[in-house]
Design a protein around this motif. Structure first.
Motif, mmCIF file in Angstrom:
data_model
loop_
_atom_site.group_PDB
_atom_site.id
_atom_site.type_symbol
_atom_site.label_atom_id
_atom_site.label_comp_id
_atom_site.label_asym_id
_atom_site.label_seq_id
_atom_site.Cartn_x
_atom_site.Cartn_y
_atom_site.Cartn_z
ATOM 1 N N VAL A 7 -0.205 -2.243 -0.415
ATOM 2 C CA VAL A 7 -1.558 -1.930 0.044
ATOM 3 C C VAL A 7 -1.791 -2.648 1.374
ATOM 4 C CG1 VAL A 7 -4.012 -1.915 -0.548
ATOM 5 C CG2 VAL A 7 -2.279 -1.880 -2.378
ATOM 6 N N ALA A 34 -0.681 2.471 -0.312
ATOM 7 C CA ALA A 34 -2.100 2.738 -0.077
ATOM 8 C C ALA A 34 -2.547 2.112 1.236
ATOM 9 C CB ALA A 34 -2.931 2.183 -1.232
ATOM 10 N N GLU A 39 -7.761 3.623 -2.163
ATOM 11 C CA GLU A 39 -6.513 4.325 -2.488
ATOM 12 C C GLU A 39 -5.706 3.552 -3.522
ATOM 13 O OE1 GLU A 39 -4.157 5.421 0.859
ATOM 14 O OE2 GLU A 39 -5.763 6.524 1.857
ATOM 15 N N ALA A 40 -5.724 2.230 -3.422
ATOM 16 C CA ALA A 40 -4.980 1.409 -4.383
ATOM 17 C C ALA A 40 -5.544 1.561 -5.788
ATOM 18 C CB ALA A 40 -5.018 -0.055 -3.952
ATOM 19 N N ASN A 42 -6.900 4.192 -7.015
ATOM 20 C CA ASN A 42 -6.404 5.476 -7.517
ATOM 21 C C ASN A 42 -4.965 5.360 -8.007
ATOM 22 O OD1 ASN A 42 -8.788 6.864 -7.022
ATOM 23 N ND2 ASN A 42 -8.191 7.447 -4.945
ATOM 24 N N LEU A 43 -4.139 4.630 -7.259
ATOM 25 C CA LEU A 43 -2.746 4.449 -7.676
ATOM 26 C C LEU A 43 -2.659 3.712 -9.011
ATOM 27 C CD1 LEU A 43 -0.978 3.520 -4.298
ATOM 28 C CD2 LEU A 43 -0.731 5.646 -5.605
#
Length: 259
Positions: A7, A34, A39-40, A42-43
């Motif tokens: 990230v 990410a 975004e992280a 979501n991962l």
């Protein structure tokens, strides 16, 4: 094999860490990359993640804001940062380790090996405490790192903070001016460096200026309060920051005298 995500908001930092891990750390499998905390998150919902390489200073949400989500998903963190001043906060945040950019291959291997051992021991609380104590000891044994890494487009410039005369805002960029007359322009706003640099030495005197008190020659109020630096440059002090600036100078003078 540790399922791992990276990230970081900087493309060079993401790609270089990915390459270093791929080439040197066979114990990790990179499940995703990410550009932000959002975004992280979501991962973390899409993958079972063991380990996160997490930048701290990112626009919007900083890396520390991902910690609750990482903890709820049993993911462990190695911070990657250009700023050594974040080290103590990283310890308090229960990081397994932290790496200073630009990342050294040997330090990366050591950090990954530590993560492999720690996670293999089933994340018992006593092991976590032991890991944190070990990190604290390692940091305490270091001489104070007085350097920061500035992204320069192709990589990083590692600079001694005592060589910085002042930093000027230029829209969403920060321009660093150095004692050797070099300058470096960085695509980060001035506030990020205001938060990072030692506040007894670096003072925000205007919305567009931070000065290093090491290079303060004089200040006067002939044309409104302004500072004159040792390189001859004159910079205005904003009215709302004037009293804070004067107090910082007094504190810095006594601090410097006591050293």
């Amino acid at each position: 094999m540790l399922n791992t995500i990276i990230v970081d908001d900087e493309e060079f930092a993401r790609s270089s860490l990915y390459f270093l891990l791929q080439e040197n750390c066979g114990e990790v499998h990179i499940s995703g990359i990410a550009k932000s905390v959002a975004e992280a998150r979501n991962l973390l919902t899409q993958h079972a993640v063991d380990l996160i390489f997490l930048d701290i200073a990112m626009p919007g949400e900083n890396g520390f804001e991902l910690i609750p989500y990482a903890q709820s998903n049993n993911a462990h963190i190695i911070f990657t940062t250009a700023y050594d001043q974040y080290a103590l906060k990283a310890i308090k945040a229960n990081a397994l380790d932290y790496l200073l950019k630009p990342i050294d291959i040997d330090e990366l291997k050591i950090a990954v090996a530590k993560a492999v051992r720690f996670i293999a021991l089933n994340k018992k609380e006593n092991n976590r405490n032991e890991s944190l104590q070990s990190l604290a000891v390692n940091l305490a044994e270091r001489n104070e790192i007085r350097k920061i890494s500035l992204p320069n487009g192709q990589g990083y410039s590692l600079v001694n903070i005592d060589d910085i005369i002042h930093i000027a805002a230029d829209s969403n960029y920060s321009v660093f001016y150095f004692a050797n007359k070099d300058k470096i322009t960085v695509s980060k706003v001035l506030k990020e460096y205001e938060e990072i640099l030692p506040d007894h030495q670096f003072v925000r005197i205007h919305k567009s200026s931070i000065v290093n008190l090491n290079y303060l020659k004089e200040y006067n109020s002939k044309n409104g309060l302004e500072v004159i630096l040792k390189n001859g440059e004159k910079i205005a002090v904003s009215r709302r920051r004037a009293s804070e600036f004067v107090e910082k100078v007094k504190l810095y003078t006594s601090f410097d005298h006591d050293k």
